[in-house]
Enzyme design. Structure first.
Site, PDB file in Angstrom:
ATOM      1  N   ALA A  51      38.244  42.713  46.838  1.00  0.00           N
ATOM      2  CA  ALA A  51      39.654  42.967  47.162  1.00  0.00           C
ATOM      3  C   ALA A  51      39.957  44.462  47.064  1.00  0.00           C
ATOM      4  O   ALA A  51      39.297  45.201  46.348  1.00  0.00           O
ATOM      5  CB  ALA A  51      40.541  42.205  46.192  1.00  0.00           C
ATOM      6  N   ASN A  64      41.543  54.859  41.250  1.00  0.00           N
ATOM      7  CA  ASN A  64      42.747  54.553  42.038  1.00  0.00           C
ATOM      8  C   ASN A  64      43.849  54.032  41.142  1.00  0.00           C
ATOM      9  O   ASN A  64      43.605  53.373  40.136  1.00  0.00           O
ATOM     10  CB  ASN A  64      42.422  53.563  43.166  1.00  0.00           C
ATOM     11  N   ARG A  65      45.065  54.379  41.551  1.00  0.00           N
ATOM     12  CA  ARG A  65      46.251  53.781  40.917  1.00  0.00           C
ATOM     13  C   ARG A  65      47.235  53.396  42.025  1.00  0.00           C
ATOM     14  O   ARG A  65      48.405  53.753  41.997  1.00  0.00           O
ATOM     15  CB  ARG A  65      46.888  54.734  39.886  1.00  0.00           C
ATOM     16  N   PHE A  78      49.274  48.072  43.708  1.00  0.00           N
ATOM     17  CA  PHE A  78      49.626  46.935  44.580  1.00  0.00           C
ATOM     18  C   PHE A  78      50.564  47.351  45.712  1.00  0.00           C
ATOM     19  O   PHE A  78      51.651  46.775  45.882  1.00  0.00           O
ATOM     20  CB  PHE A  78      50.275  45.799  43.787  1.00  0.00           C
ATOM     21  N   SER A 134      44.510  44.193  37.401  1.00  0.00           N
ATOM     22  CA  SER A 134      44.709  45.549  37.908  1.00  0.00           C
ATOM     23  C   SER A 134      45.319  46.387  36.793  1.00  0.00           C
ATOM     24  O   SER A 134      46.286  45.958  36.146  1.00  0.00           O
ATOM     25  CB  SER A 134      45.652  45.541  39.108  1.00  0.00           C
ATOM     26  N   PRO A 135      44.786  47.600  36.556  1.00  0.00           N
ATOM     27  CA  PRO A 135      45.370  48.418  35.485  1.00  0.00           C
ATOM     28  C   PRO A 135      46.632  49.133  35.929  1.00  0.00           C
ATOM     29  O   PRO A 135      47.248  49.843  35.146  1.00  0.00           O
ATOM     30  CB  PRO A 135      44.253  49.427  35.186  1.00  0.00           C
ATOM     31  N   ASN A 136      47.033  48.947  37.201  1.00  0.00           N
ATOM     32  CA  ASN A 136      48.101  49.784  37.747  1.00  0.00           C
ATOM     33  C   ASN A 136      49.451  49.095  37.897  1.00  0.00           C
ATOM     34  O   ASN A 136      50.362  49.649  38.489  1.00  0.00           O
ATOM     35  CB  ASN A 136      47.646  50.351  39.102  1.00  0.00           C
ATOM     36  N   THR A 137      49.551  47.867  37.414  1.00  0.00           N
ATOM     37  CA  THR A 137      50.847  47.172  37.391  1.00  0.00           C
ATOM     38  C   THR A 137      51.191  46.924  35.936  1.00  0.00           C
ATOM     39  O   THR A 137      50.434  46.233  35.231  1.00  0.00           O
ATOM     40  CB  THR A 137      50.765  45.839  38.185  1.00  0.00           C
ATOM     41  N   LYS A 147      40.445  36.806  38.388  1.00  0.00           N
ATOM     42  CA  LYS A 147      39.706  38.083  38.361  1.00  0.00           C
ATOM     43  C   LYS A 147      40.098  38.863  37.122  1.00  0.00           C
ATOM     44  O   LYS A 147      41.291  39.129  36.896  1.00  0.00           O
ATOM     45  CB  LYS A 147      40.012  38.892  39.619  1.00  0.00           C
ATOM     46  N   ASN A 176      37.287  43.807  37.685  1.00  0.00           N
ATOM     47  CA  ASN A 176      38.151  44.778  38.340  1.00  0.00           C
ATOM     48  C   ASN A 176      37.698  46.187  37.906  1.00  0.00           C
ATOM     49  O   ASN A 176      36.638  46.337  37.313  1.00  0.00           O
ATOM     50  CB  ASN A 176      39.611  44.507  37.922  1.00  0.00           C
ATOM     51  N   TYR A 205      32.986  47.208  46.594  1.00  0.00           N
ATOM     52  CA  TYR A 205      33.929  47.954  47.420  1.00  0.00           C
ATOM     53  C   TYR A 205      33.518  49.433  47.486  1.00  0.00           C
ATOM     54  O   TYR A 205      33.217  49.964  48.553  1.00  0.00           O
ATOM     55  CB  TYR A 205      35.354  47.778  46.873  1.00  0.00           C
TER      56      TYR A 205
HETATM   57  C1  LIG Z   1      41.071  51.707  46.040  1.00  0.00           C
HETATM   58  C2  LIG Z   1      40.850  50.390  45.348  1.00  0.00           C
HETATM   59  C3  LIG Z   1      41.835  49.414  45.443  1.00  0.00           C
HETATM   60  C4  LIG Z   1      41.642  48.193  44.807  1.00  0.00           C
HETATM   61  N1  LIG Z   1      42.591  47.225  44.931  1.00  0.00           N
HETATM   62  C5  LIG Z   1      42.387  46.003  44.382  1.00  0.00           C
HETATM   63  C6  LIG Z   1      43.332  44.974  44.549  1.00  0.00           C
HETATM   64  O1  LIG Z   1      44.355  45.130  45.226  1.00  0.00           O
HETATM   65  N2  LIG Z   1      43.077  43.785  43.956  1.00  0.00           N
HETATM   66  C7  LIG Z   1      41.944  43.545  43.217  1.00  0.00           C
HETATM   67  O2  LIG Z   1      41.742  42.443  42.716  1.00  0.00           O
HETATM   68  N3  LIG Z   1      41.022  44.522  43.055  1.00  0.00           N
HETATM   69  C8  LIG Z   1      41.212  45.726  43.621  1.00  0.00           C
HETATM   70  N4  LIG Z   1      40.280  46.710  43.462  1.00  0.00           N
HETATM   71  C9  LIG Z   1      39.093  46.454  42.606  1.00  0.00           C
HETATM   72  C10 LIG Z   1      37.870  46.046  43.417  1.00  0.00           C
HETATM   73  O3  LIG Z   1      38.086  44.837  44.062  1.00  0.00           O
HETATM   74  C11 LIG Z   1      36.644  45.919  42.521  1.00  0.00           C
HETATM   75  O4  LIG Z   1      36.889  44.904  41.598  1.00  0.00           O
HETATM   76  C12 LIG Z   1      36.328  47.197  41.758  1.00  0.00           C
HETATM   77  O5  LIG Z   1      36.537  48.313  42.577  1.00  0.00           O
HETATM   78  C13 LIG Z   1      34.885  47.219  41.256  1.00  0.00           C
HETATM   79  O6  LIG Z   1      33.965  47.114  42.296  1.00  0.00           O
HETATM   80  P1  LIG Z   1      33.251  48.394  42.971  1.00  0.00           P
HETATM   81  O7  LIG Z   1      32.721  49.238  41.858  1.00  0.00           O
HETATM   82  O8  LIG Z   1      32.194  47.810  43.844  1.00  0.00           O
HETATM   83  O9  LIG Z   1      34.302  49.091  43.749  1.00  0.00           O
HETATM   84  C14 LIG Z   1      40.450  47.950  44.079  1.00  0.00           C
HETATM   85  C15 LIG Z   1      39.468  48.931  43.999  1.00  0.00           C
HETATM   86  C16 LIG Z   1      39.660  50.151  44.621  1.00  0.00           C
HETATM   87  C17 LIG Z   1      38.582  51.183  44.538  1.00  0.00           C
END
Ligand SMILES: Cc1cc2nc3c(=O)[nH]c(=O)nc-3n(C[C@H](O)[C@H](O)[C@H](O)COP(=O)(O)O)c2cc1C
Length: 440
Positions: free
Chosen positions: A126, A175-176, A179, A252-255, A297, A326, A402
């Site tokens: 996500a 990222n912050r 949502f 998510s740490p941003n909410t 998650k 996350n 991601y």
């Molecule tokens: C820019 C960005 C936005 C993200 N937004 C969401 C989100 O909206 N919801 C969510 O469950 N995880 C979100 N994630 C977390 C990713 O889904 C993933 O759990 C996390 O980045 C770890 O995986 P990675 O190291 O492969 O990126 C976000 C990650 C990034 C980098």
């Protein structure tokens, strides 16, 4: 083979008149044609066509090294992280992206999960496709599972800019976003349009991915000032019919306050209500025999007792799986190559430096769930086949990523699948045979 005589003649002319010889050799039609016909068996126009087609095909192939070593660095050079993200989405959305000319998944990659089969265990996490705009391009790039979102009930802008930072030397980002979402209605409208179009083409599809052995998951978030149960319930009601899996994002740490939902009492209450709502789903579900599985998650920044209580909540509420993890709020500064204030930006860190943190938490989660049917999904810093296999052996039924996709480009899913296939064949095993094999 270039005939020796022709090579000698060419080098003699260059050596004799270095300043003019290039022109003489290649701009005079007669002499170049003569040279061409002497050194190559093809007429020059055919030769140029073959070379152009070869180069064209190479750079159009998602696996081309040009994506990782030329195009992605160029995008990073000319854009900031959020612009780069938007550009990537726009390329995919408009169809301007390299393709996989052949993408057949080896049978050793098959995953049995939620009573279905995935042709491969590599998922897009996500946050990349927050608004569900590029579902089909992501499947075209070889992902077996695509998770869109997080989607909030009402549209909201997220945090002020800047809110997305690259730590390129570490292949990481912070990222912050907070949502930023176009809201349920917009995503639902687009999903319905896609569903109607693809259903006409494939009325017997048994998955919302409309692809053989692939799954579409929808990740649900809550509005900044929304209700911590109702927002998710609305998500189940609205998106249940269009999802092969629903993900409850409480990490998510941003909410503000969101991560508190990981507390055992709150989580059990939330997940129990979500499961009840899922069980009530009716109407035109794509698979009338099955309602979408529910996953939660969670964060990587949890103590062992906290992980244990999450496992207990998941079992008590009878959800189907847990995604760990996350992004992290930790900053493993000793391991980071990037220095300076950027490292201390508020937000969640993801990418390579997250892997040891998420894998450690994942192993603890496995310890408290292996006595159950809960499906564990590995995520956090996965960037190659070796990382994916490590998570599988630790108990991940499939994996998601991601950040590595942002650094390595559109060929990554295929590359990881090839690496996993090679390793599985070397070990004489299938993916399903290695899942949880560290326990033995
Ligand atoms: C820019 C960005 C936005 C993200 N937004 C969401 C989100 O909206 N919801 C969510 O469950 N995880 C979100 N994630 C977390 C990713 O889904 C993933 O759990 C996390 O980045 C770890 O995986 P990675 O190291 O492969 O990126 C976000 C990650 C990034 C980098």
């Amino acid at each position: 083979m270039i005939p020796l005589q022709a090579t000698r003649r060419l080098s003699t002319r260059f050596l004799a008149h270095p300043s003019v010889s290039f022109k003489r050799c290649f701009s005079q039609k007669t002499s170049s044609t003569t040279l061409q016909s002497k050194i190559l068996p093809l007429p020059s126009s055919t030769f140029i066509l073959v070379v152009a087609l070869g180069l064209g095909a190479y750079s159009l192939d998602a696996r081309s090294a040009a994506n990782e070593y030329i195009w992605c660095p160029l995008i990073r050079f000319f854009t900031d992280a959020e612009e780069g993200h938007k550009l990537g989405i726009n390329f995919l959305k408009s169809g301007v992206y390299p393709r996989l000319f052949s993408d057949v998944d080896d049978p050793v990659l098959k995953v049995n999960v939620f009573g279905k089969t995935l042709s491969n265990p590599v998922g897009m996490a996500a946050g990349f496709d927050k608004h569900g705009e590029v579902i089909d391009p992501l499947f075209n790039l070889g992902f077996g599972y695509v998770e869109i979102g997080s989607i909030t009930p009402l549209p909201q802008p997220g945090n002020p800019l800047p809110r997305f930072f690259r730590l390129s030397q570490d292949e990481a980002v912070i990222n912050r976003y907070g949502f930023n979402s176009v809201g349920h209605l917009q995503v639902l409208t687009d999903l319905k349009r896609r569903f109607t179009k693809l259903h006409v083409q494939n009325p017997n599809a048994n998955s919302n991915s409309f692809r053989d052995e692939k799954m579409l998951a929808i990740n649900l978030g809550k509005n900044k000032t929304g209700d911590e149960v109702d927002d998710y319930i609305k998500g189940v009601q609205n998106f249940g019919p269009y999802a092969d899996a629903l993900v409850i994002n409480v990490s998510s740490p941003n909410t503000p306050g969101l991560r508190d939902l990981q507390n055992e009492a709150k989580l059990t209450n939330l997940l129990t209500k979500v499961v009840a709502e899922r069980n009530n789903l009716e109407g035109e579900l794509i698979d009338s025999t099955r309602k979408p599985p529910i996953l939660v998650k969670v964060a990587p920044d949890l103590t062992e007792p906290e992980i244990k209580s999450i496992a207990q909540s998941a079992k008590d509420a009878k959800i189907d799986g847990i995604i760990l993890s996350n992004t992290t709020i930790q900053r493993p500064v000793d391991q980071l190559i990037t220095k300076g204030s950027i490292v201390q930006e508020t937000g969640g860190l993801s990418g390579k430096p997250l892997k040891p943190i998420s894998l450690k938490a994942f192993r603890i989660l496995r310890k408290y769930t292996k006595d159950s049917d809960l499906v564990l999904v590995g995520c956090g810093g996965i960037s190659n086949g070796k990382d994916a296999i490590e998570f599988a052996k630790a108990g991940a039924t499939y994996i998601e990523l991601y950040t590595a996709f942002a650094y390595k480009g559109p060929g990554l899913a295929r590359k990881i699948k090839d690496e996993i296939t090679d390793e599985l064949k070397r070990e004489g095993k299938t993916w399903m045979e290695i899942v949880g094999s560290d326990d033995k």
